[in-house]
Design a protein around this motif. Structure first.
Motif, short mmCIF file in Angstrom:
data_model
loop_
_atom_site.label_atom_id
_atom_site.label_comp_id
_atom_site.label_asym_id
_atom_site.label_seq_id
_atom_site.Cartn_x
_atom_site.Cartn_y
_atom_site.Cartn_z
N ILE A 179 45.42 32.95 28.79
CA ILE A 179 46.10 34.13 29.33
C ILE A 179 45.43 35.41 28.85
O ILE A 179 45.26 36.36 29.62
CB ILE A 179 47.58 34.13 28.92
CG1 ILE A 179 48.25 32.86 29.43
CG2 ILE A 179 48.31 35.36 29.45
CD1 ILE A 179 49.50 32.49 28.70
N THR A 180 45.03 35.44 27.58
CA THR A 180 44.54 36.69 27.00
C THR A 180 43.05 36.92 27.17
O THR A 180 42.57 38.05 27.02
CB THR A 180 44.86 36.73 25.49
OG1 THR A 180 44.21 35.62 24.84
CG2 THR A 180 46.36 36.62 25.25
N SER A 181 42.28 35.89 27.47
CA SER A 181 40.83 36.06 27.60
C SER A 181 40.49 37.04 28.71
O SER A 181 41.06 36.98 29.81
CB SER A 181 40.16 34.70 27.90
OG SER A 181 38.80 34.90 28.26
N PRO A 182 39.53 37.93 28.48
CA PRO A 182 39.11 38.84 29.55
C PRO A 182 38.44 38.11 30.71
O PRO A 182 38.26 38.70 31.78
CB PRO A 182 38.13 39.78 28.83
CG PRO A 182 37.69 39.04 27.61
CD PRO A 182 38.84 38.20 27.20
N MET A 211 51.66 38.62 26.78
CA MET A 211 50.30 38.21 26.42
C MET A 211 49.30 38.72 27.45
O MET A 211 48.21 39.18 27.09
CB MET A 211 50.23 36.69 26.32
CG MET A 211 51.05 36.08 25.20
SD MET A 211 51.16 34.27 25.32
CE MET A 211 49.44 33.82 24.99
N ALA A 212 49.66 38.65 28.73
CA ALA A 212 48.74 39.08 29.79
C ALA A 212 48.44 40.56 29.71
O ALA A 212 47.36 41.01 30.13
CB ALA A 212 49.33 38.73 31.15
N ALA A 213 49.37 41.34 29.15
CA ALA A 213 49.16 42.78 29.05
C ALA A 213 47.98 43.13 28.16
O ALA A 213 47.36 44.19 28.32
CB ALA A 213 50.43 43.45 28.52
N GLN A 214 47.62 42.24 27.25
CA GLN A 214 46.52 42.52 26.32
C GLN A 214 45.20 42.74 27.06
O GLN A 214 44.37 43.55 26.64
CB GLN A 214 46.37 41.37 25.32
CG GLN A 214 47.58 41.17 24.43
CD GLN A 214 47.40 40.01 23.47
OE1 GLN A 214 46.29 39.76 22.98
NE2 GLN A 214 48.46 39.26 23.20
N SER A 215 44.99 42.00 28.14
CA SER A 215 43.76 42.15 28.91
C SER A 215 44.03 42.51 30.37
O SER A 215 43.15 42.42 31.21
CB SER A 215 42.93 40.86 28.84
OG SER A 215 43.71 39.75 29.24
N LEU A 216 45.27 42.93 30.63
CA LEU A 216 45.70 43.26 32.00
C LEU A 216 45.45 42.11 32.97
O LEU A 216 45.08 42.31 34.13
CB LEU A 216 45.03 44.54 32.49
CG LEU A 216 45.47 45.84 31.79
CD1 LEU A 216 44.74 47.04 32.37
CD2 LEU A 216 46.97 46.03 31.89
N THR A 217 45.64 40.89 32.47
CA THR A 217 45.56 39.72 33.33
C THR A 217 46.72 39.76 34.33
O THR A 217 47.86 40.02 33.95
CB THR A 217 45.66 38.44 32.49
OG1 THR A 217 44.59 38.42 31.53
CG2 THR A 217 45.58 37.20 33.36
N ARG A 218 46.43 39.50 35.55
CA ARG A 218 47.49 39.47 36.57
C ARG A 218 48.36 38.24 36.39
O ARG A 218 47.91 37.22 35.85
CB ARG A 218 46.88 39.49 37.96
CG ARG A 218 45.98 40.68 38.20
CD ARG A 218 45.34 40.62 39.55
NE ARG A 218 44.31 41.64 39.68
CZ ARG A 218 43.92 42.17 40.82
NH1 ARG A 218 44.49 41.78 41.95
NH2 ARG A 218 42.97 43.08 40.85
N VAL A 219 49.57 38.32 36.87
CA VAL A 219 50.48 37.19 36.73
C VAL A 219 51.26 36.95 38.02
O VAL A 219 51.58 37.89 38.75
CB VAL A 219 51.49 37.38 35.57
CG1 VAL A 219 50.77 37.42 34.24
CG2 VAL A 219 52.33 38.63 35.76
N THR A 220 51.53 35.69 38.28
CA THR A 220 52.60 35.29 39.18
C THR A 220 53.58 34.51 38.31
O THR A 220 53.18 33.59 37.59
CB THR A 220 52.10 34.39 40.32
OG1 THR A 220 51.34 35.18 41.25
CG2 THR A 220 53.27 33.76 41.08
N LEU A 221 54.85 34.89 38.36
CA LEU A 221 55.87 34.27 37.52
C LEU A 221 56.97 33.69 38.41
O LEU A 221 57.65 34.43 39.12
CB LEU A 221 56.47 35.29 36.55
CG LEU A 221 55.48 36.02 35.63
CD1 LEU A 221 56.20 37.08 34.81
CD2 LEU A 221 54.77 35.02 34.71
#
Length: 497
Positions: free
Chosen positions: A222-225, A245-255
């Protein structure tokens, strides 16, 4: 579906990274929720280094996979699915043991994966569909608006319907041109890992990878760029952690998160055997452990007794037992903690003075003593503030609350943190559309409810704390794409003379 699959040998699964299987020194021991002390099998426990390798493999495979036309990707994905049904009986037996649900539901879990996969491939012609904006006064450009894949995506699935749920997003992600890493649930990873690996072996190395292990060692998914998106199905609490966790690298999410679905039974509802069977299944399938199960029933006061009698009659025929035993209709809950939680909801409702009716007989076989079995229950006319009403039970209990007016029912149904699904039960189509349109949730059924009645072509997802984003359909493909505009300057007209 065969009932003769050998289940006596513990199952072992590894990782699958970059086209190759991989064993690990550490493993996850998978417990049988129906037979205390029995180990179903062992799954590889990936280290952070293994996870980094999976990300690197998917990243390396991405340019080549993304460069293919969607139709070519679809052709390879179709070929990779061939033969999936050959191991369905064995997969179902394993899933039933590690999950707890009955064999038929475990078998359907794999079948739905195949159906969803093939439906996704039918969308290949729409993946790259672009539109052109013609020049306009003051805008001397012709602009093409199209789509491109995101990159490496992670798909995280829960224990309850892991194989079927995986196919609500994985084939759409791959078809869009992404490469993927699948993370099966740590308490029930065996059958899912087997299915994913068999498909991954037929795709180019690195396009599809699967890693199992402890959540604490999986953060990089989740956190990897290098992770462009994480698609998570699970609890609201889990979704909040993923989003943080996704906010750390601005990873997009579907929840796709939990629900507290309301079924609204209006005064003119048809409550014959067909409709009552549908409602019963909508509540008690998978021992109540489905996010889109009906979890609150609001019934017009004039139909309360009829509805309670109809559900009671069906619960009286329920057979609580081991998921692989012939005749079992309701297996154990997945974990001791969930059993304790649901039992607490039932006891709290009883102590409050609500009428609680429990049904069925717990299994008496010695090997099942101490399993996560629980008698199903109806809680009739409880205080709406009770936890059995306000929280997602995720177990075999349902509160039934009478109402007098349509407005009262809609207001109560919407007075929830959740907004996943809902249903309206009425004999009048106009009423169904009117009331259904007022429910604040992502999916509404009419005279039906539940996972087995889902249109697998339609976008699915929740509102409020039930999640964000949509899976399935072309909307599910778009969730794994970025929108890109290319503007072409129109040539100036030559000067006169």
């Amino acid at each position: 579906m065969s009932n003769t699959t050998d289940t006596s040998t513990p199952v072992t699964t590894g990782l699958f990274i970059g086209g190759s299987g991989r064993e690990t020194a550490a493993t996850l021991e998978i417990a049988d929720p129906g037979k205390p002390g029995v180990v179903v099998g062992r799954a590889a426990a990936a280290s952070p280094a293994d996870v980094d390798d999976a990300i690197a493999a998917a990243k390396a495979a991405y340019p080549g996979w993304a460069a293919l036309a969607p139709q070519e990707r679809a052709a390879q994905m179709r070929a990779a699915l061939e033969g999936i049904a050959e191991s369905r009986d064995e997969d179902a037996a394993i899933l039933s043991q590690e999950n707890g649900k009955i064999r038929l539901e475990a078998w359907v879990d794999s079948l739905v994966f195949e159906i969803r996969w093939n439906l996704a491939l039918e969308l290949a012609g729409e993946v790259d569909a672009a539109k052109v904006l013609a020049p306009a006064p003051g805008i001397p450009v012709s602009t093409s608006v199209g789509f491109q894949p995101l990159g490496v995506v992670t798909v995280i699935v829960p224990f309850n319907w892991p194989i079927a749920i995986l196919a609500a997003s994985l084939p759409h992600a791959l078809l869009a041109g992404n490469t993927a890493i699948v993370k099966p649930p740590p308490t029930a990873p065996l059958a899912t890992t087997r299915v994913v690996q068999r498909i991954a072996e037929k795709l180019p190395p690195g396009v599809l990878n699967v890693v199992t292990g402890k959540d604490a060692d999986m953060a990089a998914l989740i956190t990897s760029p290098d992770i462009a998106k994480a698609c998570f199905t699970g609890s609201v609490g889990g979704g909040k952690r993923i989003m943080e966790m996704a906010a750390q690298s601005l990873t997009r999410v579907t929840l796709e998160l939990g629900g507290n679905d309301a079924a609204v039974i209006l005064a003119d509802a048809v409550l014959d055997d067909t409709h009552l069977d549908r409602l019963y299944a909508a509540v008690f399938d998978t021992t109540g452990q489905i996010c889109m199960n009906a979890k609150r029933i609001y019934v017009h006061r004039s139909r309360l007794d009829e509805l309670v009698a109809g559900l009671s009659g069906r619960l009286e025929r329920a057979v609580i037992g081991y998921g692989l035993d012939e005749g079992t209709t309701m297996g154990p809950l997945h974990s001791p903690a969930q059993k304790e939680f649901v039992a607490g909801l039932i006891e709290e409702a009883r102590s409050s003075g609500a009428e609680v009716r429990e049904f069925g007989t717990l299994p008496d076989a010695p090997e099942l003593q101490g399993g996560n079995f629980l008698r199903p229950a109806l809680v009739i006319d409880p205080d709406p503030a009770l936890r059995v009403v306000t929280e997602e039970q995720f177990g075999p209990v349902i509160p039934i609350l009478p109402f007098d007016t349509e407005d009262e029912a809609v207001e109560a149904a919407n007075a929830s943190w959740a907004g996943l699904c809902g249903s309206v039960w009425t004999a009048d189509a106009d009423t169904a559309n009117r009331v259904g349109g007022r429910l604040v949730c992502g999916y509404v059924w009419v005279n039906d409810h539940g996972a087995t009645r889902l249109d697998l072509r339609a976008p699915f997802g929740g509102m409020k704390q039930s999640g964000m984003g949509r899976e399935q359909g072309i909307e599910g493909v778009r969730a794994f794409q970025d929108t890109r505009a290319i503007a072409h300057l129109e040539p100036e007209a030559p000067a006169a003379g």
